[in-house]
Design a protein around this motif. Structure first.
Motif, PDB file in Angstrom:
ATOM      1  N   PRO A 253       0.774  -1.244   0.000  1.00  0.00           N
ATOM      2  CA  PRO A 253       0.000   0.000   0.000  1.00  0.00           C
ATOM      3  C   PRO A 253       0.805   1.295   0.000  1.00  0.00           C
ATOM      4  O   PRO A 253       0.456   2.223  -0.732  1.00  0.00           O
ATOM      5  CB  PRO A 253      -0.856  -0.137   1.259  1.00  0.00           C
ATOM      6  N   TRP A 254       1.872   1.380   0.790  1.00  0.00           N
ATOM      7  CA  TRP A 254       2.646   2.625   0.791  1.00  0.00           C
ATOM      8  C   TRP A 254       3.292   2.860  -0.570  1.00  0.00           C
ATOM      9  O   TRP A 254       3.410   3.990  -1.023  1.00  0.00           O
ATOM     10  CB  TRP A 254       3.712   2.606   1.895  1.00  0.00           C
ATOM     11  N   SER A 255       3.701   1.785  -1.245  1.00  0.00           N
ATOM     12  CA  SER A 255       4.273   1.951  -2.580  1.00  0.00           C
ATOM     13  C   SER A 255       3.207   2.311  -3.609  1.00  0.00           C
ATOM     14  O   SER A 255       3.490   2.995  -4.585  1.00  0.00           O
ATOM     15  CB  SER A 255       5.011   0.681  -3.017  1.00  0.00           C
ATOM     16  N   VAL A 256       1.957   1.853  -3.394  1.00  0.00           N
ATOM     17  CA  VAL A 256       0.850   2.283  -4.255  1.00  0.00           C
ATOM     18  C   VAL A 256       0.714   3.799  -4.152  1.00  0.00           C
ATOM     19  O   VAL A 256       0.614   4.506  -5.158  1.00  0.00           O
ATOM     20  CB  VAL A 256      -0.476   1.589  -3.870  1.00  0.00           C
ATOM     21  N   LEU A 257       0.743   4.296  -2.914  1.00  0.00           N
ATOM     22  CA  LEU A 257       0.658   5.741  -2.694  1.00  0.00           C
ATOM     23  C   LEU A 257       1.855   6.442  -3.329  1.00  0.00           C
ATOM     24  O   LEU A 257       1.692   7.428  -4.067  1.00  0.00           O
ATOM     25  CB  LEU A 257       0.594   6.043  -1.197  1.00  0.00           C
TER      26      LEU A 257
ATOM     27  N   GLN B  68       3.853   5.425  -5.710  1.00  0.00           N
ATOM     28  CA  GLN B  68       3.807   5.327  -7.168  1.00  0.00           C
ATOM     29  C   GLN B  68       2.806   6.326  -7.744  1.00  0.00           C
ATOM     30  O   GLN B  68       3.071   6.969  -8.764  1.00  0.00           O
ATOM     31  CB  GLN B  68       3.444   3.906  -7.599  1.00  0.00           C
ATOM     32  N   GLY B  69       1.649   6.452  -7.085  1.00  0.00           N
ATOM     33  CA  GLY B  69       0.656   7.429  -7.526  1.00  0.00           C
ATOM     34  C   GLY B  69       1.207   8.844  -7.499  1.00  0.00           C
ATOM     35  O   GLY B  69       1.039   9.620  -8.447  1.00  0.00           O
ATOM     36  N   ILE B  70       1.915   9.172  -6.413  1.00  0.00           N
ATOM     37  CA  ILE B  70       2.538  10.498  -6.301  1.00  0.00           C
ATOM     38  C   ILE B  70       3.619  10.648  -7.361  1.00  0.00           C
ATOM     39  O   ILE B  70       3.739  11.702  -8.003  1.00  0.00           O
ATOM     40  CB  ILE B  70       3.106  10.714  -4.884  1.00  0.00           C
ATOM     41  N   SER B  71       4.405   9.581  -7.568  1.00  0.00           N
ATOM     42  CA  SER B  71       5.475   9.600  -8.564  1.00  0.00           C
ATOM     43  C   SER B  71       4.924   9.901  -9.958  1.00  0.00           C
ATOM     44  O   SER B  71       5.508  10.678 -10.714  1.00  0.00           O
ATOM     45  CB  SER B  71       6.204   8.252  -8.556  1.00  0.00           C
ATOM     46  N   ARG B  72       3.801   9.305 -10.283  1.00  0.00           N
ATOM     47  CA  ARG B  72       3.193   9.521 -11.607  1.00  0.00           C
ATOM     48  C   ARG B  72       2.749  10.970 -11.795  1.00  0.00           C
ATOM     49  O   ARG B  72       2.736  11.474 -12.906  1.00  0.00           O
ATOM     50  CB  ARG B  72       2.008   8.579 -11.798  1.00  0.00           C
ATOM     51  N   HIS B  73       2.386  11.629 -10.706  1.00  0.00           N
ATOM     52  CA  HIS B  73       1.925  13.023 -10.807  1.00  0.00           C
ATOM     53  C   HIS B  73       3.059  14.038 -10.710  1.00  0.00           C
ATOM     54  O   HIS B  73       2.894  15.180 -11.127  1.00  0.00           O
ATOM     55  CB  HIS B  73       0.880  13.310  -9.720  1.00  0.00           C
ATOM     56  N   THR B  74       4.209  13.617 -10.144  1.00  0.00           N
ATOM     57  CA  THR B  74       5.304  14.571  -9.944  1.00  0.00           C
ATOM     58  C   THR B  74       6.475  14.355 -10.897  1.00  0.00           C
ATOM     59  O   THR B  74       7.290  15.256 -11.081  1.00  0.00           O
ATOM     60  CB  THR B  74       5.843  14.477  -8.507  1.00  0.00           C
ATOM     61  N   GLY B  75       6.598  13.140 -11.454  1.00  0.00           N
ATOM     62  CA  GLY B  75       7.744  12.832 -12.306  1.00  0.00           C
ATOM     63  C   GLY B  75       8.983  12.408 -11.529  1.00  0.00           C
ATOM     64  O   GLY B  75      10.014  12.108 -12.123  1.00  0.00           O
TER      65      GLY B  75
ATOM     66  N   VAL C  45      -5.962   5.935  -0.880  1.00  0.00           N
ATOM     67  CA  VAL C  45      -5.449   7.204  -1.414  1.00  0.00           C
ATOM     68  C   VAL C  45      -4.532   6.937  -2.612  1.00  0.00           C
ATOM     69  O   VAL C  45      -4.625   7.607  -3.641  1.00  0.00           O
ATOM     70  CB  VAL C  45      -4.711   7.999  -0.322  1.00  0.00           C
ATOM     71  N   GLY C  46      -3.657   5.939  -2.487  1.00  0.00           N
ATOM     72  CA  GLY C  46      -2.753   5.597  -3.588  1.00  0.00           C
ATOM     73  C   GLY C  46      -3.491   5.154  -4.834  1.00  0.00           C
ATOM     74  O   GLY C  46      -3.122   5.515  -5.950  1.00  0.00           O
ATOM     75  N   PHE C  47      -4.566   4.387  -4.647  1.00  0.00           N
ATOM     76  CA  PHE C  47      -5.372   3.930  -5.783  1.00  0.00           C
ATOM     77  C   PHE C  47      -6.005   5.112  -6.511  1.00  0.00           C
ATOM     78  O   PHE C  47      -5.991   5.179  -7.741  1.00  0.00           O
ATOM     79  CB  PHE C  47      -6.449   2.956  -5.299  1.00  0.00           C
ATOM     80  N   VAL C  48      -6.533   6.066  -5.752  1.00  0.00           N
ATOM     81  CA  VAL C  48      -7.138   7.266  -6.346  1.00  0.00           C
ATOM     82  C   VAL C  48      -6.096   8.054  -7.144  1.00  0.00           C
ATOM     83  O   VAL C  48      -6.405   8.629  -8.187  1.00  0.00           O
ATOM     84  CB  VAL C  48      -7.783   8.146  -5.243  1.00  0.00           C
ATOM     85  N   LEU C  49      -4.832   8.039  -6.684  1.00  0.00           N
ATOM     86  CA  LEU C  49      -3.765   8.757  -7.381  1.00  0.00           C
ATOM     87  C   LEU C  49      -3.196   7.982  -8.567  1.00  0.00           C
ATOM     88  O   LEU C  49      -2.327   8.473  -9.274  1.00  0.00           O
ATOM     89  CB  LEU C  49      -2.635   9.096  -6.408  1.00  0.00           C
ATOM     90  N   GLY C  50      -3.658   6.752  -8.784  1.00  0.00           N
ATOM     91  CA  GLY C  50      -3.231   5.985  -9.945  1.00  0.00           C
ATOM     92  C   GLY C  50      -2.154   4.952  -9.684  1.00  0.00           C
ATOM     93  O   GLY C  50      -1.537   4.455 -10.625  1.00  0.00           O
ATOM     94  N   GLY C  51      -1.917   4.599  -8.414  1.00  0.00           N
ATOM     95  CA  GLY C  51      -0.936   3.570  -8.094  1.00  0.00           C
ATOM     96  C   GLY C  51      -1.447   2.191  -8.503  1.00  0.00           C
ATOM     97  O   GLY C  51      -2.650   1.962  -8.600  1.00  0.00           O
ATOM     98  N   SER C  52      -0.521   1.263  -8.751  1.00  0.00           N
ATOM     99  CA  SER C  52      -0.864  -0.093  -9.189  1.00  0.00           C
ATOM    100  C   SER C  52      -1.369  -0.933  -8.019  1.00  0.00           C
ATOM    101  O   SER C  52      -0.710  -1.023  -6.993  1.00  0.00           O
ATOM    102  CB  SER C  52       0.362  -0.796  -9.775  1.00  0.00           C
ATOM    103  N   VAL C  53      -2.522  -1.550  -8.213  1.00  0.00           N
ATOM    104  CA  VAL C  53      -3.129  -2.407  -7.187  1.00  0.00           C
ATOM    105  C   VAL C  53      -3.347  -3.787  -7.796  1.00  0.00           C
ATOM    106  O   VAL C  53      -3.739  -3.912  -8.948  1.00  0.00           O
ATOM    107  CB  VAL C  53      -4.473  -1.815  -6.710  1.00  0.00           C
TER     108      VAL C  53
END
Length: 196
Positions: A13-17, A19-26, A139-147
């Motif tokens: 889960p923390w990596s989902v979050l 990763q989601g942040i990473s996708r939005h920030t680069g 939260v990570g799922f909403v940001l687009g992290g892989s689940v």
């Protein structure tokens, strides 16, 4: 965390979050892991958690090792290799949690959030950890992290595994001394004992 990512069956889960942040920030997922770890420390203030050498080391080393693992271990395609890698990754995370928190040099940001909430609320460690994981996952799922199935397995297994390995690796305490690791089902004002 890097092994679980390479298993390709769902991040923890923390990596989902992250990763989601990473996708939005680069930023790389390792960099986001370091930055988010530092920000999580702010949540420690109302929990009266104290950082230590283990805390600082966790913030810095975790992201660097994750990036190094992803660099050294290529993606796997065979399901027969990915399933055992997932099981190994989840189990190793439980073992690592028990080992480094029991060493008493301070928990990492995420684990300190877990132990702090456990001490303050008196709720079982496994329940606190599972609630944190499910919240972070949402939260990570909403940001687009892989689940994936690995995400669910991790979210449900890490609380009981962490609690088990904290007990397994706990250093003995003098009679009546509070445990520096975690409390058992009581708020922080009461005597602390090893985790349930």
């Amino acid at each position: 965390m890097g092994l679980q990512l390479r298993a390709g069956l769902g991040l923890e889960p923390w990596s989902v979050l992250n990763q989601g942040i990473s996708r939005h920030t680069g930023l790389s997922i390792g960099t986001v892991t370091i930055v988010s770890g530092a920000l999580i420390l702010l949540l420690w203030i109302p929990l009266r958690q104290r950082p230590g050498l283990g805390t600082v080391s966790n913030v810095i080393i975790l992201g660097l090792v994750m990036d190094a693992t992803l660099t050294l271990l290529p993606p796997l395609s065979a399901l027969g290799a990915r399933v055992p890698l997932l099981a190994l990754a989840i189990t190793l995370n439980g073992v690592a949690t028990g080992l480094y928190i029991s060493a008493r040099f301070g928990p990492g940001p995420r684990d300190g959030l877990m132990t702090g909430l456990h001490r303050r609320t008196g709720r079982p460690l496994r329940l606190v950890r599972t609630c944190i994981e499910v919240t972070v996952l949402a939260v990570g799922f909403v940001l687009g992290g892989s689940v994936g199935v690995g995400t669910v397995l991790y979210a449900l297994a890490i609380g009981p595994l962490a609690q088990f390995f904290l007990r397994f690796f706990a250093l003995s305490e003098p009679e009546g001394a509070p445990s520096p690791v975690v409390a058992r089902g009581t708020a922080s004002r009461k005597r602390a004992t090893p985790p349930e």
